[in-house]
Design an enzyme around this catalytic site. Structure first.
Site, PDB file in Angstrom:
ATOM      1  N   ALA A  93     -17.852  -1.211 -15.979  1.00 39.52           N
ATOM      2  CA  ALA A  93     -17.563  -2.636 -15.815  1.00 39.52           C
ATOM      3  C   ALA A  93     -18.822  -3.462 -15.580  1.00 39.52           C
ATOM      4  O   ALA A  93     -18.836  -4.659 -15.828  1.00 39.52           O
ATOM      5  CB  ALA A  93     -16.591  -2.837 -14.657  1.00 39.52           C
TER       6      ALA A  93
ATOM      7  N   VAL B 173       1.606   3.680  -5.335  1.00 45.31           N
ATOM      8  CA  VAL B 173       0.668   3.176  -6.344  1.00 45.31           C
ATOM      9  C   VAL B 173      -0.511   2.455  -5.686  1.00 45.31           C
ATOM     10  O   VAL B 173      -1.656   2.584  -6.124  1.00 45.31           O
ATOM     11  CB  VAL B 173       1.390   2.245  -7.347  1.00 45.31           C
ATOM     12  CG1 VAL B 173       0.398   1.691  -8.365  1.00 45.31           C
ATOM     13  CG2 VAL B 173       2.513   2.993  -8.061  1.00 45.31           C
TER      14      VAL B 173
ATOM     15  N   LYS C 292      11.269  -2.188 -19.393  1.00 42.45           N
ATOM     16  CA  LYS C 292      10.042  -1.864 -20.123  1.00 42.45           C
ATOM     17  C   LYS C 292      10.184  -2.194 -21.611  1.00 42.45           C
ATOM     18  O   LYS C 292       9.264  -2.703 -22.243  1.00 42.45           O
ATOM     19  CB  LYS C 292       9.709  -0.390 -19.931  1.00 42.45           C
ATOM     20  CG  LYS C 292       9.376  -0.048 -18.467  1.00 42.45           C
ATOM     21  CD  LYS C 292       9.447   1.447 -18.241  1.00 42.45           C
ATOM     22  CE  LYS C 292       9.104   1.835 -16.819  1.00 42.45           C
ATOM     23  NZ  LYS C 292       9.475   3.259 -16.539  1.00 42.45           N
TER      24      LYS C 292
ATOM     25  N   LEU D  68       0.837  -1.213   0.000  1.00 41.12           N
ATOM     26  CA  LEU D  68       0.000   0.000   0.000  1.00 41.12           C
ATOM     27  C   LEU D  68       0.863   1.251   0.000  1.00 41.12           C
ATOM     28  O   LEU D  68       0.696   2.146   0.823  1.00 41.12           O
ATOM     29  CB  LEU D  68      -0.921   0.005   1.218  1.00 41.12           C
ATOM     30  CG  LEU D  68      -2.342  -0.514   1.019  1.00 41.12           C
ATOM     31  CD1 LEU D  68      -3.212  -0.161   2.222  1.00 41.12           C
ATOM     32  CD2 LEU D  68      -2.982   0.032  -0.253  1.00 41.12           C
TER      33      LEU D  68
ATOM     34  N   ASP E 102      15.813   0.489 -15.856  1.00 44.05           N
ATOM     35  CA  ASP E 102      14.347   0.546 -15.817  1.00 44.05           C
ATOM     36  C   ASP E 102      13.763   0.616 -17.236  1.00 44.05           C
ATOM     37  O   ASP E 102      12.812  -0.092 -17.572  1.00 44.05           O
ATOM     38  CB  ASP E 102      13.922   1.779 -15.002  1.00 44.05           C
ATOM     39  CG  ASP E 102      12.423   1.997 -15.024  1.00 44.05           C
ATOM     40  OD1 ASP E 102      11.722   1.270 -14.295  1.00 44.05           O
ATOM     41  OD2 ASP E 102      11.956   2.871 -15.769  1.00 44.05           O
TER      42      ASP E 102
END
Lengths: 455, 455
Positions: free
Chosen positions: B48, B29, B220, B26, B216
């Site tokens: 949804a 993000v 990706k 937590l 990083d």
């Protein structure tokens, strides 16, 4: 690992059997679709897990020479017979226009077939009816190709940004207009000359009205607004103004002031209603979207969680549009076995969860303005003009007074204003035009900063 | 129309029952995800068709003050217990790093739970294993948040561009590096000073290695290449070079020559193999992607049908990343009842249809170059340097020889070359550095034009 059986449960389609597609209309996009499906058959099957096979296509003149091979495709002159062909699972509607496209799409839905269409006018004007019919019949109507050609903008908004409350979007969604404005700027040319050139190059149609008068952009904007805000399609409430009255003078003054002139479609949620408007717009030159040139498209979408996002690519053309058509086909293939109620809803929101927000009249919209007027070169004119603006609570961001042209006594005055409701600006312009030293009409172009914090 | 029952067929979930989610971690993000789900609960449910409910979350220090409300969420210190909670349908992994994230994700899969993760290192390094396990268990592992934060780039490539043979992609996919390079250019500042400022502002971590050394971005890029080309994840074969040795001098010379310096991740298919490389790159300033500034991300994707497309947005941050996490959650919800074999495959291509293309060694890559060297100001140096290049078949696009600085006799020489294989350039640089009048090392920065027709 074993190759899983694709196993659609639709009647007539065996495990991993190819999906059978019928195309209505074998023009530019139709042939692009055939070409892409043939060339990338292996790549597409590697993704979708099943082959996509075009079994039949309708074309007005079936004997015509085409830009794609048609062997293996049963060509017929009659679109009806494709729609009714029991061997076909998905209909791709690429005829365009409203009639007979509307009837054919509804008939296909009635036959329990899924539909993929690139027809923005049809969706913008009859989408509410079409989606209702599709919902009742449990079939999908996919329309990625209807907006911004190959850019997967429908998917991005409808699925990629589901977490967000979309606050606004602004798009360059008509390639012809953007091409013309880009050329006017680069060459310092007039609208009429560039239009002729665009027609020669095939960027503009013989009758360019839909493109240059903003109608095509308004069709697309209507669709984007519906899926962004969860509202029905409301084309008739959109404000539509094209680029045919834009002069090279305004294009170049805009540049001088640090702005670029673009035809934007803007949809924005406000407390009093939804803005839905297409018009020439000055935007700061340093914005990414201001640098989208030529026939390219781009849509800027502001979500409350994600912030500003931009989606850029070719907005038209044979293969870019086919790219979207085929992506829709693969999506349809993948959800054939999905419970219809668990599919992505046509308008992004569950059909019973649409909100019938009202569209603001243009008079009620708040925006900034670029004003250009021509005044006799004598003292007091500027004082009168600025007094009128002040009386209407319109504050000025910048003023540019140009030298009179050689041998003339009339000076151009350009004023940029802060945001104000359009009704006040209409009143101001009427009063300014009634001033003695002001010659002719005041040119008014709306101006938006497209700040990330515009809401 | 009647509201359809959402009707998932998963054990324990009744019709239209909320989907129960457990979050691991937590932090920034995690709290962003909680906040977005709470704030936009209505909007998300309208899309949804079902509520998404966070029922449990793990956090190292459960008593800590957080940037999100946690009432209604059972907080536990132990991630294992969340993963094993039989009441939870979907696990959101936001711990980051490899250990214990890898074990937790595999355990969740083993428990038959779907997984949403923002963990790029985990996917880039252990994705092959994780997706195999998920495939066997019939669950989904969604990872939109792992690349370019809130930009729905995974969805765009995997679903929006399915019709295309993807030829190449080039991305600004590390916000910290892009922020630093933007600041270096705007302020004419040095790397070290800007890095310190970025750390102060929270744009760079206390240990910035992963960001500024390109690791990083390589994570990706590895993921993007896999879904673009249908190849396994091959992080270990990527070429990785960061921005820590970029000088403000090179940033400003680049501008002078009409280029902008960016840290790009580039993946490209060639006949001899796949290029997979992260390095500082000069790109023409007029390209849209060259104008992506600050901490923003953008990915340029070239498909054979669609042409060039660009996707732009915030690449990091609490809510932009949460935007991607929640979009994945909604996707998972929608496909709960889909036949696993008809879901979008994890790596875009069916697992048995991946192609094990080899990654090119950097020596084999063909690119253009920017070279900067310092030479004693005497006749013949330029002749020697250009002779070395000519002997190695390296043709020159531009040369810029600057004045020596006040009171110095050493002149900077900048050379832009046409494309050549890196092995030849290495040889050329070695020879140039051995020339007597050349002082110190030659600075080499790769240059790409990113033309639409690069392939």
């Amino acid at each position: 690992m074993q190759r899983p059986a694709a196993g659609p449960r639709e009647a007539g389609a065996g495990a991993a059997a190819p999906v059978r597609v019928g195309i209505l209309g074998l023009g530019t996009v139709g042939c692009g679709t055939v070409n892409v499906l043939l060339r990338n058959a292996q790549e597409i099957t590697r993704r979708a897990g099943r082959r996509i096979e075009i079994v039949q296509a309708s074309a007005r003149d079936i004997g015509k020479k085409r830009a794609c091979p048609t062997s293996g495709i049963a060509l017929v002159p009659d679109a009806e017979s494709v729609v009714r062909n029991p061997d076909i699972d998905v209909i791709v509607e690429l005829i365009g226009g409203l009639d007979p496209a509307r009837a054919l799409v509804l008939e296909a839905i009635g036959q329990g077939k899924h539909v993929v269409t690139a027809n923005k006018a049809l969706i913008a004007l009859h989408g509410n009816e079409i989606f209702r019919a599709a919902q009742e019949r449990g079939v999908m109507v996919a329309f990625e190709a209807a907006v911004a050609g190959g850019i997967p903008i429908i998917k991005a908004i409808r699925e990629g940004l589901t977490a967000n409350r979309i606050e606004w979007l602004a798009g360059i969604i008509n390639g012809t207009s953007n091409f013309i404005l880009s050329e006017m700027r680069e060459k310092g040319a007039d609208f009429a000359d560039v239009l002729r050139e665009a027609q020669r190059l095939g960027y503009a149609e013989a009758d360019p009205t839909f493109d240059v008068e903003g109608v095509d952009a308004a069709h697309k904007l209507t669709i984007l607004a519906a899926i962004a805000f969860g509202i029905p399609l409301k084309f008739r409430d959109a404000y539509v103004e094209g680029i045919s009255r834009v002069t090279r003078l305004d294009v170049s003054y805009a540049e001088e002031l640090g702005y670029r002139l673009k035809l934007l479609g803007i949809a924005r949620r406000t407390e009093s209603g939804v803005e839905l408007r297409v018009h020439p717009t000055l935007i700061p030159r340093r914005r990414l979207i201001a640098n989208v040139e030529g026939a390219m498209n781009a849509v800027l979408v502001k979500g409350d969680a994600v912030g500003p996002t931009l989606f850029y690519g070719a907005g038209a053309g044979s293969e870019p549009t086919a790219s979207a058509v085929v992506a829709d086909l693969v999506d349809v293939v993948r959800t054939l076995t999905t419970d219809p109620t668990n599919r992505v809803p046509h308008l992004a929101f569950q059909p019973d969860a649409l909100e019938d927000l009202s569209i603001l009249a243009m008079e009620e919209v708040r925006t900034s303005y670029y004003l250009r007027m021509h005044a006799e070169d004598r003292p007091g004119v500027l004082a009168d003009v600025t007094r009128i603006l002040a009386d209407l609570q319109i504050s000025i961001e910048a003023i540019l007074q140009k030298e009179p042209a050689e041998g003339e006594s009339v000076v151009p005055i350009i004023i940029l204003t802060h945001r104000v409701v359009e009704r006040s600006m209409n009143a101001a312009i009427a009063r300014i035009e009634s001033l003695g030293p002001i010659q002719g009409r005041v040119t008014r172009i709306r101006l938006e900063h497209l700040h990330a914090d515009w809401h």
